[in-house]
Design a protein around this motif. Sequence first.
Motif, PDB file in Angstrom:
ATOM      1  N   PRO A 128       0.554  -5.035  10.792  1.00  0.00           N
ATOM      2  CA  PRO A 128       1.837  -5.642  10.414  1.00  0.00           C
ATOM      3  C   PRO A 128       2.481  -5.120   9.137  1.00  0.00           C
ATOM      4  O   PRO A 128       3.600  -4.570   9.178  1.00  0.00           O
ATOM      5  CB  PRO A 128       1.499  -7.135  10.291  1.00  0.00           C
ATOM      6  CG  PRO A 128       0.325  -7.328  11.185  1.00  0.00           C
ATOM      7  CD  PRO A 128      -0.470  -6.064  11.076  1.00  0.00           C
ATOM      8  N   GLU A 129       1.834  -5.272   7.992  1.00  0.00           N
ATOM      9  CA  GLU A 129       2.462  -4.867   6.735  1.00  0.00           C
ATOM     10  C   GLU A 129       2.565  -3.347   6.630  1.00  0.00           C
ATOM     11  O   GLU A 129       3.553  -2.811   6.121  1.00  0.00           O
ATOM     12  CB  GLU A 129       1.682  -5.445   5.552  1.00  0.00           C
ATOM     13  CG  GLU A 129       2.214  -5.035   4.189  1.00  0.00           C
ATOM     14  CD  GLU A 129       3.622  -5.538   3.903  1.00  0.00           C
ATOM     15  OE1 GLU A 129       4.229  -5.031   2.947  1.00  0.00           O
ATOM     16  OE2 GLU A 129       4.122  -6.424   4.620  1.00  0.00           O
ATOM     17  N   MET A 130       1.547  -2.656   7.109  1.00  0.00           N
ATOM     18  CA  MET A 130       1.565  -1.200   7.098  1.00  0.00           C
ATOM     19  C   MET A 130       2.748  -0.660   7.908  1.00  0.00           C
ATOM     20  O   MET A 130       3.499   0.200   7.440  1.00  0.00           O
ATOM     21  CB  MET A 130       0.254  -0.669   7.677  1.00  0.00           C
ATOM     22  CG  MET A 130       0.144   0.836   7.765  1.00  0.00           C
ATOM     23  SD  MET A 130      -1.483   1.335   8.399  1.00  0.00           S
ATOM     24  CE  MET A 130      -1.402   0.714  10.091  1.00  0.00           C
ATOM     25  N   LEU A 131       2.941  -1.190   9.112  1.00  0.00           N
ATOM     26  CA  LEU A 131       4.041  -0.746   9.962  1.00  0.00           C
ATOM     27  C   LEU A 131       5.388  -1.157   9.386  1.00  0.00           C
ATOM     28  O   LEU A 131       6.341  -0.364   9.380  1.00  0.00           O
ATOM     29  CB  LEU A 131       3.874  -1.322  11.373  1.00  0.00           C
ATOM     30  CG  LEU A 131       4.959  -0.918  12.384  1.00  0.00           C
ATOM     31  CD1 LEU A 131       4.971   0.589  12.599  1.00  0.00           C
ATOM     32  CD2 LEU A 131       4.763  -1.657  13.709  1.00  0.00           C
ATOM     33  N   GLN A 132       5.475  -2.390   8.896  1.00  0.00           N
ATOM     34  CA  GLN A 132       6.736  -2.852   8.312  1.00  0.00           C
ATOM     35  C   GLN A 132       7.155  -1.975   7.148  1.00  0.00           C
ATOM     36  O   GLN A 132       8.327  -1.578   7.039  1.00  0.00           O
ATOM     37  CB  GLN A 132       6.586  -4.309   7.857  1.00  0.00           C
ATOM     38  CG  GLN A 132       7.810  -4.913   7.181  1.00  0.00           C
ATOM     39  CD  GLN A 132       7.722  -4.805   5.651  1.00  0.00           C
ATOM     40  OE1 GLN A 132       8.650  -4.356   4.980  1.00  0.00           O
ATOM     41  NE2 GLN A 132       6.600  -5.217   5.089  1.00  0.00           N
ATOM     42  N   THR A 133       6.223  -1.651   6.273  1.00  0.00           N
ATOM     43  CA  THR A 133       6.550  -0.839   5.102  1.00  0.00           C
ATOM     44  C   THR A 133       6.924   0.584   5.500  1.00  0.00           C
ATOM     45  O   THR A 133       7.892   1.156   4.981  1.00  0.00           O
ATOM     46  CB  THR A 133       5.375  -0.816   4.113  1.00  0.00           C
ATOM     47  OG1 THR A 133       5.022  -2.162   3.770  1.00  0.00           O
ATOM     48  CG2 THR A 133       5.745  -0.079   2.847  1.00  0.00           C
ATOM     49  N   ALA A 134       6.155   1.162   6.418  1.00  0.00           N
ATOM     50  CA  ALA A 134       6.448   2.527   6.857  1.00  0.00           C
ATOM     51  C   ALA A 134       7.766   2.587   7.605  1.00  0.00           C
ATOM     52  O   ALA A 134       8.618   3.460   7.337  1.00  0.00           O
ATOM     53  CB  ALA A 134       5.306   3.043   7.729  1.00  0.00           C
ATOM     54  N   TYR A 135       7.971   1.673   8.535  1.00  0.00           N
ATOM     55  CA  TYR A 135       9.196   1.664   9.335  1.00  0.00           C
ATOM     56  C   TYR A 135      10.419   1.383   8.457  1.00  0.00           C
ATOM     57  O   TYR A 135      11.454   2.047   8.578  1.00  0.00           O
ATOM     58  CB  TYR A 135       9.085   0.610  10.438  1.00  0.00           C
ATOM     59  CG  TYR A 135      10.306   0.505  11.322  1.00  0.00           C
ATOM     60  CD1 TYR A 135      10.532   1.435  12.329  1.00  0.00           C
ATOM     61  CD2 TYR A 135      11.229  -0.536  11.156  1.00  0.00           C
ATOM     62  CE1 TYR A 135      11.654   1.335  13.146  1.00  0.00           C
ATOM     63  CE2 TYR A 135      12.340  -0.635  11.966  1.00  0.00           C
ATOM     64  CZ  TYR A 135      12.555   0.297  12.955  1.00  0.00           C
ATOM     65  OH  TYR A 135      13.666   0.195  13.762  1.00  0.00           O
ATOM     66  N   GLY A 136      10.302   0.432   7.549  1.00  0.00           N
ATOM     67  CA  GLY A 136      11.413   0.110   6.656  1.00  0.00           C
ATOM     68  C   GLY A 136      11.743   1.243   5.712  1.00  0.00           C
ATOM     69  O   GLY A 136      12.917   1.532   5.442  1.00  0.00           O
ATOM     70  N   SER A 137      10.721   1.925   5.203  1.00  0.00           N
ATOM     71  CA  SER A 137      10.950   3.058   4.307  1.00  0.00           C
ATOM     72  C   SER A 137      11.675   4.184   5.038  1.00  0.00           C
ATOM     73  O   SER A 137      12.573   4.835   4.494  1.00  0.00           O
ATOM     74  CB  SER A 137       9.627   3.584   3.756  1.00  0.00           C
ATOM     75  OG  SER A 137       8.984   2.607   2.971  1.00  0.00           O
ATOM     76  N   LEU A 138      11.279   4.398   6.285  1.00  0.00           N
ATOM     77  CA  LEU A 138      11.856   5.481   7.073  1.00  0.00           C
ATOM     78  C   LEU A 138      13.283   5.174   7.507  1.00  0.00           C
ATOM     79  O   LEU A 138      14.146   6.066   7.515  1.00  0.00           O
ATOM     80  CB  LEU A 138      10.977   5.717   8.301  1.00  0.00           C
ATOM     81  CG  LEU A 138      11.035   7.078   8.991  1.00  0.00           C
ATOM     82  CD1 LEU A 138      10.656   8.198   8.042  1.00  0.00           C
ATOM     83  CD2 LEU A 138      10.131   7.073  10.211  1.00  0.00           C
ATOM     84  N   THR A 156      -2.388   9.920   2.060  1.00  0.00           N
ATOM     85  CA  THR A 156      -3.624   9.367   2.609  1.00  0.00           C
ATOM     86  C   THR A 156      -3.729   7.852   2.454  1.00  0.00           C
ATOM     87  O   THR A 156      -4.706   7.252   2.886  1.00  0.00           O
ATOM     88  CB  THR A 156      -4.865  10.022   1.964  1.00  0.00           C
ATOM     89  OG1 THR A 156      -4.782   9.898   0.546  1.00  0.00           O
ATOM     90  CG2 THR A 156      -4.966  11.482   2.354  1.00  0.00           C
ATOM     91  N   SER A 157      -2.723   7.243   1.841  1.00  0.00           N
ATOM     92  CA  SER A 157      -2.678   5.770   1.833  1.00  0.00           C
ATOM     93  C   SER A 157      -2.390   5.299   3.252  1.00  0.00           C
ATOM     94  O   SER A 157      -1.928   6.065   4.109  1.00  0.00           O
ATOM     95  CB  SER A 157      -1.576   5.276   0.897  1.00  0.00           C
ATOM     96  OG  SER A 157      -0.296   5.670   1.385  1.00  0.00           O
ATOM     97  N   SER A 158      -2.670   4.041   3.536  1.00  0.00           N
ATOM     98  CA  SER A 158      -2.446   3.531   4.891  1.00  0.00           C
ATOM     99  C   SER A 158      -0.971   3.632   5.273  1.00  0.00           C
ATOM    100  O   SER A 158      -0.637   4.008   6.402  1.00  0.00           O
ATOM    101  CB  SER A 158      -2.939   2.089   5.005  1.00  0.00           C
ATOM    102  OG  SER A 158      -2.247   1.222   4.117  1.00  0.00           O
ATOM    103  N   VAL A 159      -0.072   3.327   4.334  1.00  0.00           N
ATOM    104  CA  VAL A 159       1.358   3.440   4.625  1.00  0.00           C
ATOM    105  C   VAL A 159       1.747   4.899   4.817  1.00  0.00           C
ATOM    106  O   VAL A 159       2.541   5.240   5.700  1.00  0.00           O
ATOM    107  CB  VAL A 159       2.194   2.794   3.503  1.00  0.00           C
ATOM    108  CG1 VAL A 159       3.682   3.059   3.711  1.00  0.00           C
ATOM    109  CG2 VAL A 159       1.945   1.285   3.460  1.00  0.00           C
ATOM    110  N   GLY A 160       1.171   5.783   3.999  1.00  0.00           N
ATOM    111  CA  GLY A 160       1.455   7.203   4.143  1.00  0.00           C
ATOM    112  C   GLY A 160       1.041   7.732   5.507  1.00  0.00           C
ATOM    113  O   GLY A 160       1.787   8.487   6.153  1.00  0.00           O
ATOM    114  N   LEU A 161      -0.140   7.340   5.977  1.00  0.00           N
ATOM    115  CA  LEU A 161      -0.610   7.770   7.289  1.00  0.00           C
ATOM    116  C   LEU A 161       0.271   7.192   8.399  1.00  0.00           C
ATOM    117  O   LEU A 161       0.585   7.875   9.379  1.00  0.00           O
ATOM    118  CB  LEU A 161      -2.064   7.356   7.482  1.00  0.00           C
ATOM    119  CG  LEU A 161      -3.071   8.068   6.562  1.00  0.00           C
ATOM    120  CD1 LEU A 161      -4.435   7.396   6.648  1.00  0.00           C
ATOM    121  CD2 LEU A 161      -3.184   9.548   6.907  1.00  0.00           C
ATOM    122  N   ALA A 162       0.683   5.927   8.251  1.00  0.00           N
ATOM    123  CA  ALA A 162       1.568   5.320   9.246  1.00  0.00           C
ATOM    124  C   ALA A 162       2.931   6.014   9.253  1.00  0.00           C
ATOM    125  O   ALA A 162       3.538   6.209  10.316  1.00  0.00           O
ATOM    126  CB  ALA A 162       1.734   3.834   8.961  1.00  0.00           C
TER     127      ALA A 162
END
Length: 344
Positions: A128-138, A156-162
Amino acid sequence: MPELMRAVVLDGPGAPDALKIRNVPRPRPQRGWVLIKVHAFGLNRSELHFRRGLGSFGSFPRVPGIEAAGVVADAPGGEFPIGTQVAALMGGMGRTFDGGYAEYVSVPASSVIPFASTLDWSTLGAVPEMLQTAYGSLTVGVNAVPGSSLLIRGGTSSVGLALTVLAKRRGMTVLATTRNPNKAQALVDAGADHAIIDTGSIAEEVRTIFPGGVEGAVELVGAPTLRDTLRATAVHGTVCFTGMLSDEWTVPDFYPIDYIPGGVRLTAYSGGAKDLPPAVLQEFLDAVAAGEVTVPIGRVYDIEDIVHAHQDMEGGAVTGKLVVTVGGRLDDRSLMLEDRDTNG
């Protein structure tokens, strides 16, 4: 006597061992809020900041945790049927009200996203938070165009990988960084086209790949590398400041005309549940189930090992998302029957 549940409690700022597992009253949701039986939750850097007492948000004592995945146990307002699989994130979780490090959490309905999946809870808890942060940033932050180039500072952070996973699904060329040469292969395995060893000054190397600079960049390291990331970005390109892996989030003596290269756009993203549409979450989970996408899970812990999990997060010992699973007293079917009986 109120029903009790197991929860991780933080009485005040401290080291990882300040996190204490206790029996506490199970929350009772008011109308407009949803009670969730938690099956798993991801660990996030902001929880480390909160535990250390950094920043000005939140209060103690507190059950931390800005996200959780589980099933609806009660929804007095009728927003979700009991037993619905849901993710909950942000909106004050684990800061201004008790969060997801527990067997149950009560959150505003606006912080809840429903989904349906047969994936295991350790995988669902990572998303949830990983995807939200990655998707929102993009999308909100960079407004990335399919086929364009993207620099991920802190890959290599979880958000970076997502972010790498999402960007590659859009046909983008991804440049991702790591300070540790031993982790470069993890970037390539996630789909990055170029793995860059971060020396603190990588703009020149980026411009050997894209002489005009990248069209978009997501800054996950923080203030110490932001200026260099801006210099690696093309005119009319966008840098989104999202993360603070360095634990530094302010720029001293910030003079915009000198700091920001001419024509480069600087934005920021923090976001919340509203930025992750249910359809996007569902599509991602379906892609994982179909084997099209891999969730970058670093390690899975039991809630009893929360101190160890925070030690690993603080020390950067694991690449990928750290996830904690929560054992429940009841299976979902008996939970539904119990709550229906309790609520008349």
